[in-house]
Design a protein around this motif. Structure first.
Motif, mmCIF file in Angstrom:
data_model
loop_
_atom_site.group_PDB
_atom_site.id
_atom_site.type_symbol
_atom_site.label_atom_id
_atom_site.label_comp_id
_atom_site.label_asym_id
_atom_site.label_seq_id
_atom_site.Cartn_x
_atom_site.Cartn_y
_atom_site.Cartn_z
ATOM 1 N N ASP A 27 0.835 -1.198 0.000
ATOM 2 C CA ASP A 27 0.000 0.000 0.000
ATOM 3 C C ASP A 27 0.872 1.251 0.000
ATOM 4 N N TYR A 28 0.447 2.250 -0.770
ATOM 5 C CA TYR A 28 1.199 3.504 -0.816
ATOM 6 C C TYR A 28 0.300 4.601 -1.372
ATOM 7 N N GLU A 29 0.718 5.833 -1.155
ATOM 8 C CA GLU A 29 0.035 6.988 -1.736
ATOM 9 C C GLU A 29 0.860 7.484 -2.910
ATOM 10 N N PHE A 30 0.216 7.694 -4.036
ATOM 11 C CA PHE A 30 0.910 8.140 -5.241
ATOM 12 C C PHE A 30 0.742 9.653 -5.378
ATOM 13 N N ILE A 31 1.869 10.365 -5.384
ATOM 14 C CA ILE A 31 1.862 11.822 -5.474
ATOM 15 C C ILE A 31 2.438 12.240 -6.824
ATOM 16 N N LEU A 32 1.611 12.883 -7.646
ATOM 17 C CA LEU A 32 2.066 13.316 -8.964
ATOM 18 C C LEU A 32 2.955 14.551 -8.841
ATOM 19 N N GLU A 33 4.027 14.555 -9.621
ATOM 20 C CA GLU A 33 4.968 15.676 -9.594
ATOM 21 C C GLU A 33 5.533 15.894 -10.998
ATOM 22 N N ASP A 34 5.519 17.137 -11.459
ATOM 23 C CA ASP A 34 6.130 17.498 -12.730
ATOM 24 C C ASP A 34 7.499 18.105 -12.450
ATOM 25 N N VAL A 35 8.545 17.328 -12.667
ATOM 26 C CA VAL A 35 9.889 17.796 -12.328
ATOM 27 C C VAL A 35 10.369 18.902 -13.263
ATOM 28 N N TRP A 36 9.663 19.107 -14.379
ATOM 29 C CA TRP A 36 10.036 20.166 -15.312
ATOM 30 C C TRP A 36 9.357 21.491 -14.966
ATOM 31 N N ALA A 37 8.426 21.459 -14.029
ATOM 32 C CA ALA A 37 7.721 22.685 -13.658
ATOM 33 C C ALA A 37 8.624 23.610 -12.848
ATOM 34 N N GLU A 38 8.395 24.902 -12.992
ATOM 35 C CA GLU A 38 9.231 25.881 -12.280
ATOM 36 C C GLU A 38 9.069 25.767 -10.779
ATOM 37 N N ASP A 39 7.882 25.362 -10.325
ATOM 38 C CA ASP A 39 7.620 25.314 -8.892
ATOM 39 C C ASP A 39 7.754 23.899 -8.312
ATOM 40 N N THR A 40 8.449 23.004 -9.013
ATOM 41 C CA THR A 40 8.608 21.649 -8.508
ATOM 42 C C THR A 40 9.330 21.647 -7.160
ATOM 43 N N LYS A 41 8.879 20.741 -6.289
ATOM 44 C CA LYS A 41 9.491 20.625 -4.955
ATOM 45 C C LYS A 41 10.284 19.312 -4.817
ATOM 46 N N ILE A 42 10.545 18.645 -5.927
ATOM 47 C CA ILE A 42 11.143 17.319 -5.856
ATOM 48 C C ILE A 42 12.515 17.330 -5.188
#
Length: 204
Positions: free
Chosen positions: A25-40
């Motif tokens: 079990d896990y939570e899937f968090i979408l992230e756009d690493v190309w976005a200016e505001d990415t927090k990755i």
């Protein structure tokens, strides 16, 4: 656990398939690493996905590292042999499949993220040669076996299946099935598995 990723990243898909096969079990968090505001980069200094956030707030990154860890969490559906030559062979399958992904994503980034005047066709051609060489090698190694490592499904098949799926997504014109019948047979088998069905990338 939380998995940070995207729906189109084949590296993220590899982790998601493993988690499905392991029934984790896990939570899937979408992230756009190309976005200016990415927090990755808060969780992965390299700024890449996938990134796994664990219950103690620690993080793991790089798909190979993550799947290695995930396979230890449950004895259900062991995907990586624990010791010996079979383990090394499984990791080699993963390495060559990831090599296909590295080359394919390099081509995609070159053609879609770089300014036209900065693109190098010589670089793109070099990556295509890597893909062709890897596909031929995998097809020959697979032969008439049911799965990459013989009769049992494992991480090698997950990695190869995700690589082939990414080629279908980004480079349908390659038509790899017409040249690599053994891989086609394996792919048809993998695409019926619930873990692959559930993680199929959205079509463009």
């Amino acid at each position: 656990m939380k998995l940070i990723g995207s729906l189109t990243s084949p590296y993220v898909r590899k982790v998601r398939v493993v988690m499905a096969e392991k029934k984790l079990d896990y939570e899937f968090i979408l992230e756009d690493v190309w976005a200016e505001d990415t927090k990755i980069q808060i969780h992965n200094p390299l700024g890449k996905v996938p990134c796994l956030l664990m219950d103690d707030n620690g993080s793991l990154f790089d798909s190979r590292v993550i799947v290695e860890y995930l396979d230890t969490l449950s004895p259900v559906g062991r995907l990586i042999p624990q010791t010996g030559r079979d383990r090394a062979a499984t990791k080699c399958w993963e390495a060559i499949a990831d090599g296909v992904l590295d080359a394919a994503t390099s081509i995609y980034i070159e053609n879609n993220r770089r300014a036209p005047e900065s693109r190098s066709q010589q670089w793109v051609d070099r990556q295509h040669k890597k893909i062709a060489g890897a596909l031929e090698s995998m097809d020959n190694s697979l032969g008439d076996q049911a799965f990459c490592m013989g009769i049992n499904f494992g991480l090698a098949d997950v990695a190869v299946g995700c690589a082939l799926g990414y080629l279908d997504l980004r480079f349908p014109e390659l038509n790899w099935r017409s040249q690599y019948g053994n891989l086609q047979r394996l792919d048809e088998k993998l695409q019926t598995r619930p873990s692959f069905v559930a993680t199929a990338p959205p079509k463009p």
